[in-house]
Write a protein that holds these residues in place. Structure first.
Motif, short mmCIF file in Angstrom:
data_model
loop_
_atom_site.label_atom_id
_atom_site.label_comp_id
_atom_site.label_asym_id
_atom_site.label_seq_id
_atom_site.Cartn_x
_atom_site.Cartn_y
_atom_site.Cartn_z
N ALA A 1 0.82 -1.20 0.00
CA ALA A 1 0.00 0.00 0.00
C ALA A 1 0.86 1.26 0.00
N GLN A 2 1.95 1.25 0.76
CA GLN A 2 2.85 2.40 0.79
C GLN A 2 3.58 2.57 -0.53
N VAL A 3 3.96 1.45 -1.14
CA VAL A 3 4.62 1.53 -2.45
C VAL A 3 3.65 2.07 -3.49
N LEU A 4 2.40 1.64 -3.44
CA LEU A 4 1.40 2.16 -4.37
C LEU A 4 1.17 3.66 -4.16
N ALA A 5 1.25 4.10 -2.90
CA ALA A 5 1.14 5.54 -2.63
C ALA A 5 2.32 6.29 -3.24
N GLY A 6 3.52 5.70 -3.11
CA GLY A 6 4.71 6.34 -3.68
C GLY A 6 4.73 6.31 -5.19
N ALA A 7 3.93 5.43 -5.78
CA ALA A 7 3.87 5.31 -7.24
C ALA A 7 3.35 6.58 -7.89
N GLN A 8 2.64 7.41 -7.12
CA GLN A 8 2.12 8.66 -7.68
C GLN A 8 3.24 9.61 -8.08
N HIS A 9 4.42 9.41 -7.52
CA HIS A 9 5.52 10.34 -7.76
C HIS A 9 6.75 9.70 -8.39
N SER A 10 6.70 8.40 -8.62
CA SER A 10 7.87 7.73 -9.21
C SER A 10 7.41 6.60 -10.11
N ARG A 11 7.77 6.68 -11.38
CA ARG A 11 7.41 5.62 -12.33
C ARG A 11 8.07 4.30 -11.96
N ALA A 12 9.31 4.37 -11.49
CA ALA A 12 10.02 3.15 -11.12
C ALA A 12 9.35 2.46 -9.94
N VAL A 13 8.93 3.24 -8.95
CA VAL A 13 8.23 2.67 -7.80
C VAL A 13 6.88 2.11 -8.24
N ALA A 14 6.23 2.79 -9.17
CA ALA A 14 4.95 2.29 -9.70
C ALA A 14 5.14 0.92 -10.36
N GLU A 15 6.21 0.78 -11.12
CA GLU A 15 6.48 -0.50 -11.78
C GLU A 15 6.77 -1.59 -10.75
#
Length: 214
Positions: free
Chosen positions: A103-117
């Motif tokens: 859930a935290q990684v998905l939240a961070g995905a809003q600001h980082s494409r790499a984290v989203a992947e």
């Protein structure tokens, strides 16, 4: 001095601990390194960036969480058994906290494409197991023509993450939500037990749905 492999593992552990305790917003180099007592410069030496450390921690922890359940997924003989795995994962989640990390990684995905992947890849590990089980369980089922199994697998994975987050504010409500999935599995068993005439009637009705698979 810690061995290189040991230091990397400690940093991965520190990243997971920080995501659980402080969330993605609090996952800085200083807080992660401080959680496991190492120099924050080692994050950049081993991983290149904080984002890359979080990505690897997410992927590694999800793969480790799934491993004990792979055989179970491969052997489930009914939707009821499949959702029983979900209930078992739910019961163990407070200790494992894998859903919280995702859930935290998905939240961070809003600001980082790499984290989203990374979040997508981690979820895909669960989706692959669920989809393979659904593909086997729904084969020749009267509802198979109307079910997008790939889409359903993604929906189940996303729903599980949502239920785990919901549990933090309403544990009783999260339990009711899980029971609703179990009720759906019972309905599927009832449909499977229909005779030939009943099965044809269900299939005829399902074929009228706009996006039914042929």
């Amino acid at each position: 001095m810690a061995l290189m492999g040991d230091t990397k593992q400690r940093l991965l552990t520190g990243a997971l601990q920080t995501l659980r305790d402080k969330g993605i917003a609090g996952a800085s180099a200083r807080s992660i390194a401080g959680a496991v007592g190492v120099n924050q410069g080692l994050i950049f030496y081993h991983f290149g960036s904080v984002d890359q450390l979080i990505i690897e921690a997410c992927r590694t922890s999800t793969a480790e969480r799934i491993q004990p359940f792979r055989q179970r997924f491969a052997e489930v003989a009914s939707l009821r058994e499949l959702f029983a795995i979900g209930s078992e994962l739910h019961d163990a989640e407070p200790a494992a906290a894998n859903a919280a990390v995702l859930a935290q990684v998905l939240a961070g995905a809003q600001h980082s494409r790499a984290v989203a992947e990374a979040g997508r890849d981690a979820l895909q590990l669960w989706i692959d197991e669920i989809e393979a089980a659904l593909d086997r369980l729904l084969d020749h089922s009267p509802i198979e023509p109307a079910v997008d199994k790939a889409g359903l697998a993604r929906g189940v994975a996303a729903a599980f993450i949502g239920v785990e987050l919901y549990h933090g504010v309403d544990p009783a409500g999260a339990t009711v939500a899980l029971r609703a999935f179990e009720q759906l599995s019972v309905l599927s068993e009832v449909l499977d037990d229909l005779g030939p005439i009943g099965r044809r009637a269900v299939q005829a009705r399902l074929r009228r749905l706009p996006d039914s698979q042929q």
